[in-house]
Each structure stands twice: as structure tokens, then as C-alpha cells.
Motif scaffolding. Sequence first.
Motif, short mmCIF file in Angstrom:
data_model
loop_
_atom_site.label_atom_id
_atom_site.label_comp_id
_atom_site.label_asym_id
_atom_site.label_seq_id
_atom_site.Cartn_x
_atom_site.Cartn_y
_atom_site.Cartn_z
N THR A 144 78.52 41.59 38.13
CA THR A 144 79.63 41.34 39.07
C THR A 144 79.28 41.89 40.44
O THR A 144 79.56 41.27 41.48
CB THR A 144 80.91 42.00 38.55
N ARG A 145 78.65 43.04 40.48
CA ARG A 145 78.21 43.62 41.74
C ARG A 145 77.22 42.70 42.45
O ARG A 145 77.27 42.52 43.67
CB ARG A 145 77.56 44.99 41.49
N SER B 98 84.78 38.03 42.91
CA SER B 98 84.11 39.33 42.99
C SER B 98 84.16 39.87 44.41
O SER B 98 84.46 41.06 44.64
CB SER B 98 82.65 39.20 42.53
N ILE C 3 86.90 44.07 37.57
CA ILE C 3 86.70 42.65 37.88
C ILE C 3 85.87 41.97 36.80
O ILE C 3 86.13 40.81 36.43
CB ILE C 3 86.01 42.49 39.25
N HIS D 266 86.78 42.96 45.37
CA HIS D 266 86.09 44.22 45.66
C HIS D 266 86.05 44.55 47.14
O HIS D 266 86.46 45.62 47.57
CB HIS D 266 84.66 44.21 45.10
N PHE E 235 84.37 47.24 40.29
CA PHE E 235 83.65 46.18 39.59
C PHE E 235 83.93 46.19 38.09
O PHE E 235 83.94 45.14 37.45
CB PHE E 235 82.14 46.30 39.84
N ALA F 280 79.08 39.76 44.07
CA ALA F 280 79.74 40.17 45.31
C ALA F 280 78.73 40.37 46.42
O ALA F 280 78.98 40.01 47.58
CB ALA F 280 80.53 41.46 45.08
#
Length: 294
Positions: free
Chosen positions: A151-152, A126, A140, A130, A137, A155
Amino acid sequence: MDESFLLIGRFEEHRTHLRAVAYRMLGSLSEADDAVQEAWLRFNRTDTSDVENLAGWLTTVVGRVCLNMLRSREARREEPLETRMPDPVLSREGVVDPEQEVMLADSVGLALLVVLESLAPAERLSFVLHDMFAVPFDEIAPLIDKTPAATRQLASRARRRVQGQAPAPDPDLSRQREAVDAFFAASRDGDFDALVAVLDPDVVLRSDGGFARARHTVVLHGAQSVAAQAATYRRLSPFVRPVLVNGVAGVLVAAGGRPLSVMSFTVAGGRILAIDVFADPDRLSRLDLAGLAA
């Protein structure tokens, strides 16, 4: 022109970029090449005629391949907290290699790669895709079976760890080199106080074990502990040659054309924050040292 040549040409346009992605994901040059080769095989057997953004498509393919490799590596790892030393990329000072420039863009120093090694595979994917390659995102998320929001978060968590544990090196290479030269001068003269003075109080030294063939990375913390190894550095001083290691000041230690070790220094504010040492003969034999050890 034969269609197979056209296909190869389309892929080769992106090979350097894909190798840079894989290197950040895996920290291994040989595994990065393996990942790119696997991406080529998948590309070769997939109809991509309707793919509008081939670079983005290939980036996610390499990301998926690397994710699988990281998960396999993690399953084989004997100890969860085992530190893994990433492969260094060496070059001469003042010599520009376009492929290395792509490989090392965004200040991909060893200190950063060491932190990336500590991340869970999904976190690493991630963050790398990114933050380093601007992959959205929502592209991903399917790779790790998460929502874009989750996912955010992965990261973001990785980003906080990187910012807290991977110090940014001084952008002035000459100031980096001054600190490294002062380090070896103090070592050569046996000046313990001068050696401590050029080291950050919280300096970290990591070594792959070298000729001792330690099973895991050897890690020392603190200026006193690192300076206590001065006798070792003093023996190396006559054989030190300046090189760049992942774009920052480092040295290649070579005698009679034979490489003995590679040392990378992370320098900021005139002091050395981290030293990464590669001395395992097997690992050195796999590095591209052409012209550097002569």
C-alpha cells in the motif's frame, strides 16, 4: 433524547469531512454525496459503541464505498485513456465558506484532481487517505487486500505522478488574477503575441466539449495551440465574471443570468499552466451557481 437523534448527531459531526474525502476520491460532487449517504447507511446498521476513533472509522468506510464506485466506473469506461473532467467548486472572491474551506483544503485544485482521475482506484485510495487525511497504511491495506508495504508503494507511485503532473498554483491570488486578466485583455484585443506571452509554453487546455457535446474531454497542448482559440475567448470577454474555482482564479461566463461556461486557470510564475473549461449545459445546470450568475 431519542437514540436515533443521537446517532444522527454523531454522524453529522463528520459529514463535511467525509464529503471532502469522497470529493477527492471521486472528483464528483453528486457522487461524493451518494458515497456519504451510503456511509451513513452502513454506520446506522453497525454497532460502533466500541469504536474509539469514529472519524477514522467513518473515513475508511467512505474510502471503501468510493473504491467500489471507482472500480464500477472504471469497468464502464469505454476507453482506458479517456480523460475525465472533475466537478469544479465555485465561490466568490473574498467570501469564506467554512464547508468549502474543508472541501478544498490542501490545495485541491482541478489540476490535481485531473491527475487523480488518471490513477488506478487502489492508487488513488492509498494516496488520498494517507497523504491527504493521514490514515495509516495498516488501516488502508485491508481495503485493497494488500500488505501495508504494498500500500505504501502504491501511494508513493501516485505521489510521484502528482508531483510531476499537477503544478502547484501561485499562492498569491492577486498574481493569479493578473495573469487571467491579461489573458482576456489580449484575447479581447486580438493580440496573439501578448496571449502567447501569458501562457506557459507547455500550457494544457482541457474542455468537457461544451455545446458540441464531444464524447470525451477535448485537450490542447502548447501556447500556440491554445492561443489559436483567441477568437473564442474574445467573444466571451464581455460576459466574464471573476470567481474562484477550487480556490484559484477563474471566471464564470454568463449572459442574461444564464451560465455559458466556467473556466479555471492554474497560474504559476506569472504564466498560465493549465486552463479547464466547463461548458456542457447539463453539467452547468448541476453546479451551485447561486448568486454568481446574477
